[in-house]
Design a protein around this motif. Structure first.
Motif, PDB file in Angstrom:
ATOM      1  N   UNK A 160       0.816  -1.229   0.000  1.00  0.00           N
ATOM      2  CA  UNK A 160       0.000   0.000   0.000  1.00  0.00           C
ATOM      3  C   UNK A 160       0.843   1.270   0.000  1.00  0.00           C
ATOM      4  N   UNK A 161       1.788   1.554   0.854  1.00  0.00           N
ATOM      5  CA  UNK A 161       2.156   0.835   2.081  1.00  0.00           C
ATOM      6  C   UNK A 161       1.359   1.359   3.273  1.00  0.00           C
ATOM      7  N   UNK A 162       1.424   0.617   4.385  1.00  0.00           N
ATOM      8  CA  UNK A 162       0.766   1.013   5.627  1.00  0.00           C
ATOM      9  C   UNK A 162       1.843   1.172   6.698  1.00  0.00           C
ATOM     10  N   UNK A 163       2.004   2.423   7.157  1.00  0.00           N
ATOM     11  CA  UNK A 163       2.998   2.699   8.190  1.00  0.00           C
ATOM     12  C   UNK A 163       2.414   2.665   9.583  1.00  0.00           C
ATOM     13  N   UNK A 164       1.176   3.183   9.726  1.00  0.00           N
ATOM     14  CA  UNK A 164       0.450   3.105  10.997  1.00  0.00           C
ATOM     15  C   UNK A 164      -0.985   2.750  10.688  1.00  0.00           C
ATOM     16  N   UNK A 165      -1.658   2.122  11.642  1.00  0.00           N
ATOM     17  CA  UNK A 165      -3.005   1.596  11.373  1.00  0.00           C
ATOM     18  C   UNK A 165      -3.850   1.704  12.638  1.00  0.00           C
ATOM     19  N   UNK A 166      -5.087   2.159  12.445  1.00  0.00           N
ATOM     20  CA  UNK A 166      -6.035   2.279  13.550  1.00  0.00           C
ATOM     21  C   UNK A 166      -7.380   1.780  13.049  1.00  0.00           C
ATOM     22  N   UNK A 167      -7.926   0.761  13.701  1.00  0.00           N
ATOM     23  CA  UNK A 167      -9.158   0.137  13.218  1.00  0.00           C
ATOM     24  C   UNK A 167      -9.989  -0.374  14.390  1.00  0.00           C
ATOM     25  N   UNK A 168     -11.322  -0.155  14.297  1.00  0.00           N
ATOM     26  CA  UNK A 168     -12.231  -0.678  15.325  1.00  0.00           C
ATOM     27  C   UNK A 168     -13.428  -1.313  14.633  1.00  0.00           C
ATOM     28  N   UNK A 169     -14.012  -2.348  15.224  1.00  0.00           N
ATOM     29  CA  UNK A 169     -15.195  -2.968  14.621  1.00  0.00           C
ATOM     30  C   UNK A 169     -16.421  -2.077  14.757  1.00  0.00           C
ATOM     31  N   UNK A 170     -17.301  -2.162  13.770  1.00  0.00           N
ATOM     32  CA  UNK A 170     -18.611  -1.511  13.833  1.00  0.00           C
ATOM     33  C   UNK A 170     -19.608  -2.592  14.223  1.00  0.00           C
ATOM     34  N   UNK A 171     -20.099  -2.503  15.450  1.00  0.00           N
ATOM     35  CA  UNK A 171     -20.987  -3.531  15.980  1.00  0.00           C
ATOM     36  C   UNK A 171     -22.396  -2.959  16.093  1.00  0.00           C
ATOM     37  N   UNK A 172     -23.334  -3.548  15.389  1.00  0.00           N
ATOM     38  CA  UNK A 172     -24.722  -3.088  15.423  1.00  0.00           C
ATOM     39  C   UNK A 172     -25.350  -3.417  16.770  1.00  0.00           C
ATOM     40  N   UNK A 173     -26.464  -2.733  17.113  1.00  0.00           N
ATOM     41  CA  UNK A 173     -27.109  -2.986  18.406  1.00  0.00           C
ATOM     42  C   UNK A 173     -27.491  -4.443  18.648  1.00  0.00           C
ATOM     43  N   UNK A 174     -27.679  -5.215  17.574  1.00  0.00           N
ATOM     44  CA  UNK A 174     -28.008  -6.638  17.752  1.00  0.00           C
ATOM     45  C   UNK A 174     -26.760  -7.498  17.912  1.00  0.00           C
TER      46      UNK A 174
END
Length: 390
Positions: free
Chosen positions: A80-94
């Protein structure tokens, strides 16, 4: 929102990915410059960081991917390149994992910390609520569309006919065709049509109502006109051109264009109406006097009939302002060769006032209520105003 978050975190790319069975779809993307990722791109679930973050195989925050063995082993890190990465899941109310909210930069970013993770989690929670509402709206639209199509398949809407009378001699001028719905959920016709339009099947229902009304035309004695309602959107769709091959006598048809409907291109609307008017269709502007757009309709479309709105007619015998406006509209209409019809006449004194102002025709509960077709045929046995519809 995505751009604000990306810039606040000083990252190069931010995106929302939706997990599917075998891949993830980049549904929203914001980038500082054009890069290897693009909106709508499909990436295998097993590739990249997203699924590994959700599974806990990678941390949500990686300030420097070169210091993480799992990240270093991923082809995307160098490609890509990817030097730093920040990721969180998107969790629905169910509790269903919709996908991930991700940001990355091409170079390491050692300023990132746990507060940035908390910010991204808050954004993911907001997105989850938004996505849930959007999904609910989509389900509601699908249900409404199915309901509308089901009632249409059963023959809806039922058509009733409200007589329109020529005021000077009270001869029958014609009928306005009105829709009625006998199916569940029980609601007024305007709400049925509004719901259908919101669900994307408004034109289907509108065209069916027109067809149901015109199915009675050939059984109607020669003389009375038949008024059908149409939105500008329906006219612009071109579907009404099919009426030219229907075999109906279109010279007996009055097409009422609703006054409150928004028209953005009057030239296109006039052009779409021309083939119908050439076949004898009479044009009416409905609900005149109810709002600003009525005069634009009248000036741009040059209607054969101008229908005064019920709000203008109601109480006109006791309201000088209503009287003055109706008088002005009637005078203007006659000056340009248009017929004037007052809607919603409910009292004898209202009718008398309209007659004194020179209004040509009227309809309303004082004169006759909407009725079924057999009753309409009985009205046709009385005096009829023969001649042009407009």
């Amino acid at each position: 929102m995505l751009r604000i978050v990306r810039r606040y975190l000083n990252m190069d790319v931010a995106f929302v990915s939706r997990f599917r069975e075998d891949d993830r779809l980049l549904e929203v993307l914001d980038a500082e410059t054009q890069g290897p990722l693009h909106l709508g791109q499909s990436i295998a679930l097993t590739e990249g960081y997203c699924l590994k973050v959700v599974r806990g195989e990678l941390p949500e925050l990686i300030p420097d991917t070169s210091r993480n063995a799992v990240a270093r082993a991923l082809p995307a890190t160098t490609e890509v390149p990817i030097g730093s990465h920040l990721s969180v899941p998107i969790v629905l109310p169910d509790r269903h994992v919709y996908g991930t909210l991700c940001c990355f930069s091409y170079e390491p970013n050692h300023s990132l910390d746990e507060r940035d993770v908390m910010l991204l989690r808050a954004c993911a929670e907001f997105l989850a609520l938004h996505l849930q509402a959007a999904a609910r709206h989509a389900r509601d639209k699908a249900y409404t569309a199915a309901t509308v199509r089901a009632v249409v398949a059963q023959g809806a809407p039922r058509i009733v006919f409200q007589p329109v009378y020529h005021i000077p001699d009270m001869r029958l001028h014609g009928f306005e065709c009105l829709s009625r719905f006998d199916a569940e959920p029980r609601r007024s016709p305007d709400k049925w049509f509004a719901a259908a339009h919101d669900a994307g099947v408004g034109l289907e229902l509108e065209f069916q109502a027109i067809c149901n009304a015109l199915a009675h035309l050939d059984r109607m004695p020669v003389g009375p006109c038949m008024n059908i309602n149409s939105s500008p959107e329906m006219i612009l769709s071109g579907q009404l051109l099919a009426l030219r091959d229907s075999g109906h006598d279109l010279a007996r048809v009055v097409l009422e264009v609703t006054e409150h409907a928004v028209v953005r291109d009057y030239a296109a609307l006039s052009q779409a109406l021309q083939p119908l008017r050439a076949q004898g269709v009479t044009l009416a502007v409905d609900d005149a006097g109810a709002g600003y757009s009525s005069m634009r309709h009248i000036l741009s479309l040059e209607p054969d009939i101008i229908k005064l709105d019920i709000e203008l007619t109601h109480g006109i015998d006791a309201d000088p302002k209503r009287k003055a406006l109706a008088k002005g509209l009637t005078s203007f209409a006659h000056e340009i060769g248009s017929l004037v019809v007052a809607e919603g006449v409910e009292t004898a004194t209202e009718l008398a006032m309209l007659a004194s102002l020179g209004v040509d025709c009227a309809q309303g509960y004082h004169l006759d209520r909407p009725m079924d077709f057999e009753q309409a045929l009985v009205r046709c046995r009385g005096p009829i105003e023969h001649g042009r519809c407009g």
